[in-house]
Design a protein around this motif. Structure first.
Motif, PDB file in Angstrom:
ATOM      1  N   ALA A 178       0.057  -6.032  -2.978  1.00  0.00           N
ATOM      2  CA  ALA A 178      -0.627  -4.913  -2.536  1.00  0.00           C
ATOM      3  C   ALA A 178      -2.262  -5.101  -3.003  1.00  0.00           C
ATOM      4  O   ALA A 178      -2.938  -4.823  -2.174  1.00  0.00           O
ATOM      5  N   LEU A 179      -2.273  -5.175  -4.250  1.00  0.00           N
ATOM      6  CA  LEU A 179      -3.638  -5.465  -4.608  1.00  0.00           C
ATOM      7  C   LEU A 179      -4.379  -6.413  -4.068  1.00  0.00           C
ATOM      8  O   LEU A 179      -5.633  -6.357  -3.558  1.00  0.00           O
ATOM      9  N   GLN A 180      -3.816  -7.705  -4.013  1.00  0.00           N
ATOM     10  CA  GLN A 180      -4.257  -8.858  -2.818  1.00  0.00           C
ATOM     11  C   GLN A 180      -4.720  -8.151  -1.593  1.00  0.00           C
ATOM     12  O   GLN A 180      -5.727  -8.565  -1.120  1.00  0.00           O
ATOM     13  N   ILE A 181      -4.145  -7.515  -0.946  1.00  0.00           N
ATOM     14  CA  ILE A 181      -4.391  -7.159   0.251  1.00  0.00           C
ATOM     15  C   ILE A 181      -5.644  -6.210   0.405  1.00  0.00           C
ATOM     16  O   ILE A 181      -6.269  -6.315   1.193  1.00  0.00           O
ATOM     17  N   VAL A 182      -5.543  -5.287  -0.607  1.00  0.00           N
ATOM     18  CA  VAL A 182      -6.651  -4.601  -0.643  1.00  0.00           C
ATOM     19  C   VAL A 182      -7.882  -5.399  -1.161  1.00  0.00           C
ATOM     20  O   VAL A 182      -8.930  -4.777  -0.935  1.00  0.00           O
ATOM     21  N   GLY A 183      -7.753  -6.393  -1.890  1.00  0.00           N
ATOM     22  CA  GLY A 183      -8.928  -7.233  -2.246  1.00  0.00           C
ATOM     23  C   GLY A 183      -9.630  -6.760  -3.449  1.00  0.00           C
ATOM     24  O   GLY A 183      -9.202  -6.044  -4.310  1.00  0.00           O
TER      25      GLY A 183
END
Length: 379
Positions: free
Chosen positions: A334-339
Motif C-alpha cells: 500500500a505504501l508502494q502504491i501511494v509512493g
C-alpha cells in the motif's frame, strides 16, 4: 462478508464501523502522534458496550463469543489499530481470570472490568523471558495467608493506566514451567512501580511499560487456580486471544488497501489515474486475496476457540502468524502504491506500515507461532 454471519453480528459490524469512521478516524493520527489515548473515546466505547463485549452478561458484559468480538475489532482496526488494541489488551489481561478464576474472583474483578471501571494488564514478559517463559525470574513466596511478589516485567501493555495486573511468577524456582503461578494484583498495592514508557516505532497510542514488584504483598485469595497452574493459564490465555491480534492485522491491512485504492483513483500519471495501470491492479488484487484469506482463517480460528475444540491452539497460532504476515506485506505494498507521499507522516500508509511490524512480534513472535503449529502437527 462470506462466513454466514448472523443478523446480530452484521448489525454489530455496521454499528462499530459507523462509530469507527465518525468518532475514531478523525483522531487516529493524533493518537499515534501524541502517544496518549483519549479518555473520551474509551468512555464512548464503554457506552457502546465495546469494552465489555466478551464478558458474561452476569458480570455486566455483552456475552459475545470470540467470532463476534473479532468482527467488532476488525472495524476499529481499519481506521485506528491503537483503538482496537484497547479492548483487545483488556481481554488479554482479563483472560487468566476468565479461564481459571473462581466465582468470587470473577464477581469481584470481571464485573468491574466489563463495565470499564477497571483496566487490567497482562504481566508475563520479562527482560530475559519473552518466548522462553520458563526462564522468568519473578518470584512469589508464601508467607502465611499471603504471597510476597518480587520481579521486573517489561513491555507490559497499558501498565501505566492499569488498575489490576494478571501477574506471573515462580512459586517453585526448581520446577521450570511447572513452578509458575498466576496472581491478581491490584495496582494500588504498595511496592509496585511503573518504569519507563517504551518509545516504540509504531502503536504509540498503545503504551508499553516496565513494571517493578518489590516485596508486594498479595493475599492467597488472589492466587488463580493452584500453585503451578500459571504456565497453563498463560498458554490458554494466549491460545484464546491470538485470533484478536490476527484480526487486528486483518483490519489494519484492509484499511491500508482501502486507502491505496482511493488514492490510486485520484493520482494521475502519464495522463491517466494510476489505478488503470495493470501492474498496480494486480498488486491490489493480490492484496485483496491475501486479506480475505486471512479474515476467513481468523473466523475459523475464533469459531474453533468458541467451541473449545482440540485444534484451537494450532488454528490460533496459524491465524495470528498468517494474518500479521499478510498485514506486513499488504501495508508495504500500500505504501508502494501511494509512493513518495505514502512515506510521509501526513499520509496514513506509513502509520499502517509501522504498526503492522509490531503485530508480527506481540503475543508470541511469528517464529514461535510456527513452532506451535509444527508441534501440533507432529503430536
Amino acid at each position: 462478508m462470506t462466513y454466514n454471519l448472523t443478523e446480530d453480528q452484521e448489525t454489530l459490524r455496521k454499528t462499530i464501523g459507523r462509530f469507527a469512521n465518525e468518532k475514531v478516524s478523525p483522531l487516529a493520527e493524533e493518537i499515534e502522534h501524541s502517544g496518549d489515548y483519549p479518555d473520551e473515546l474509551i468512555g464512548m466505547m464503554n457506552e457502546l458496550g465495546i469494552m465489555g463485549l466478551p464478558y458474561e452478561e452476569k458480570y455486566g458484559g455483552g456475552g459475545a463469543d470470540l467470532l463476534t468480538m473479532s468482527i467488532a475489532m476488525e472495524e476499529l482496526a481499519k481506521v485506528c489499530a491503537n483503538t482496537a488494541m484497547v479492548p483487545i489488551t483488556q481481554e488479554l489481561g482479563a483472560m487468566p481470570i476468565v479461564v481459571m478464576g473462581n466465582e468470587e474472583q470473577k464477581e469481584k474483578y470481571l464485573s468491574k472490568i466489563a463495565t470499564g471501571e477497571y483496566r487490567i494488564a497482562f504481566a508475563l514478559t520479562e527482560p530475559d523471558a519473552g518466548s522462553d517463559v520458563a526462564s522468568m525470574k519473578s518470584t512469589a513466596v508464601r508467607d502465611g495467608d499471603n504471597y510476597i511478589l518480587n520481579g521486573a516485567k517489561r513491555f507490559i501493555s497499558y501498565a501505566d493506566v492499569a488498575d489490576v495486573f494478571s501477574f506471573f511468577a515462580k512459586t517453585d524456582i526448581s520446577q521450570g514451567n511447572n513452578g509458575i503461578s498466576s496472581f491478581i494484583v491490584e495496582r494500588n498495592t504498595p511496592g509496585i512501580t511503573i518504569g519507563k514508557k517504551e518509545n516504540k516505532m509504531g502503536f504509540k497510542g498503545f503504551s508499553s511499560c516496565e513494571v517493578f514488584f518489590d516485596n508486594v504483598v498479595v493475599p492467597k485469595a488472589n492466587l488463580l487456580g493452584e500453585e503451578g497452574d500459571g504456565f497453563k493459564i498463560a498458554m490458554e490465555t494466549l491460545d484464546k486471544t491470538r485470533p484478536l491480534v490476527a484480526i487486528c492485522g486483518v483490519g489494519l491491512a484492509q484499511g491500508a488497501l482501502d486507502y491505496a485504492i482511493d488514492y490510486s483513483k485520484t493520482r494521475t500519471q502519464f495522463g491517466k489515474p494510476i489505478s488503470r495501470f495493470q501492474g498496480l491492479q494486480w498488486m491490489m488484487a493480490d492484496m485483496a486475496m491475501q486479506i480475505e484469506a486471512s479474515r476467513q482463517l481468523v473466523y475459523k480460528a475464533a469459531t474453533v476457540v468458541d467451541r473449545n475444540e482440540t485444534k484451537s491452539s494450532m488454528l490460533g497460532a496459524m491465524s495470528k502468524c498468517f494474518a500479521t504476515d499478510v498485514a506486513m506485506k499488504v501495508t508495504t505494498d500500500a505504501l508502494q502504491i501511494v509512493g513518495g507521499s505514502g512515506y510521509m507522516k501526513e499520509y496514513p500508509t506509513e502509520r499502517y506500515f509501522r504498526q503492522a511490524k509490531l503485530l508480527q512480534i506481540v503475543e508470541g513472535t511469528n517464529q514461535i507461532q510456527r513452532v506451535v503449529i509444527a508441534g501440533q502437527l507432529l503430536k
